[in-house]
Design a protein around this motif. Structure first.
Motif, short mmCIF file in Angstrom:
data_model
loop_
_atom_site.label_atom_id
_atom_site.label_comp_id
_atom_site.label_asym_id
_atom_site.label_seq_id
_atom_site.Cartn_x
_atom_site.Cartn_y
_atom_site.Cartn_z
N LEU A 76 -13.82 12.49 1.62
CA LEU A 76 -12.45 11.98 1.71
C LEU A 76 -12.55 10.48 1.98
N GLN A 77 -11.71 9.70 1.32
CA GLN A 77 -11.78 8.25 1.48
C GLN A 77 -10.37 7.67 1.55
N GLY A 78 -10.19 6.69 2.42
CA GLY A 78 -8.92 6.01 2.53
C GLY A 78 -9.12 4.54 2.82
N GLY A 79 -8.20 3.71 2.33
CA GLY A 79 -8.34 2.28 2.56
C GLY A 79 -7.10 1.50 2.17
N LEU A 80 -7.16 0.18 2.37
CA LEU A 80 -6.08 -0.72 2.04
C LEU A 80 -6.57 -1.77 1.05
N LYS A 81 -5.69 -2.17 0.14
CA LYS A 81 -6.00 -3.18 -0.86
C LYS A 81 -4.96 -4.29 -0.80
#
Length: 235
Positions: A76-81
């Motif tokens: 599972l991966q999460g982030g901000l751009k």
């Protein structure tokens, strides 16, 4: 107009042939013994805007190996751009992974990513690049080196062709993995080459089908043929 219509018909025929080639290549990989490993990657991703320039990105994936008979990892991966302008953006993300290890059991791994992205379009061609710094932390410890974070720099280049008035767009990409912050045995220890198609179901939904050739140089030379299937949501 006739010339444009003829070009569009030729492009549609090329896409159909590419799909057939990918399909029969997939069948041949399953039907006949391979000297190289074969895997299938299944993924789902979603992203949405928080503000005009900030976007949140989420993804999950299951990746198989040993002729697609075993799960190698699931994450599972999460982030901000953050988008500076139409050409440049920056992103940071965290990934939690369950990986199969040498004792044939699954253990957690943690990855941190910091990305710089650039893109530019010329006519119907879209060119993009990504420079990624990656930090990997293991929980399965075999020796002292496993206690240290594994750092890599990754450089990826991609070219996509936008076919006018047609929902399917072909693309190719290449990526290299370079160890950093230590004394590496090789400057490049992994290479990944991809050819695929993007099918835009709607403005929100899309689907990608890829063939990936991956070569690992360490701890020993190993090649892997991969079929990657991804469903994407952008809202």
């Amino acid at each position: 107009m006739k010339k444009t219509a003829r070009t569009l018909i030729m492009m549609k025929m090329m896409i159909k042939r590419t799909l057939l080639l990918l399909f029969f290549s997939f069948l041949s990989l399953i039907a006949f013994p391979q000297d190289k490993d074969f895997g299938v990657w299944y993924g789902v991703s979603a992203d949405t805007k928080l503000t005009g320039k900030i976007k949140i990105e989420l993804s999950t994936s299951v990746r198989t190996f040993e002729d697609a008979s075993k799960i190698e990892e699931a994450f599972l991966q999460g982030g901000l751009k953050y988008k500076f302008n139409k050409y440049f953006s920056m992103a940071g993300s965290y990934r939690i992974t369950e990986n199969i290890e040498d004792d044939n059991s699954y253990y957690f791994r943690h990855k941190l990513f910091l990305d710089m992205n650039g893109s530019y379009s010329v006519g119907n061609f879209s060119f993009s690049g990504r420079v990624r710094l990656q930090e990997l932390f293991k929980t399965y410890i075999e020796d002292e080196n496993d206690k240290k974070p594994d750092s890599h720099g990754r450089v990826k280049l991609k070219t996509l062709y936008n076919i006018p008035s047609f929902p399917v767009n072909p693309y190719i990409s290449a990526e290299i993995f370079c160890p950093v912050f230590n004394n590496p045995e090789r400057t490049v220890d992994k290479e990944r080459f991809t050819g695929g198609i993007e099918y835009k179901i709607s403005k929100i939904h899309s689907f990608t089908l890829e063939y990936v050739f991956q070569r690992d140089y360490l701890p020993h030379l190993e090649d892997e043929n991969i079929i990657s299937v991804n469903y994407n949501i952008n809202f």
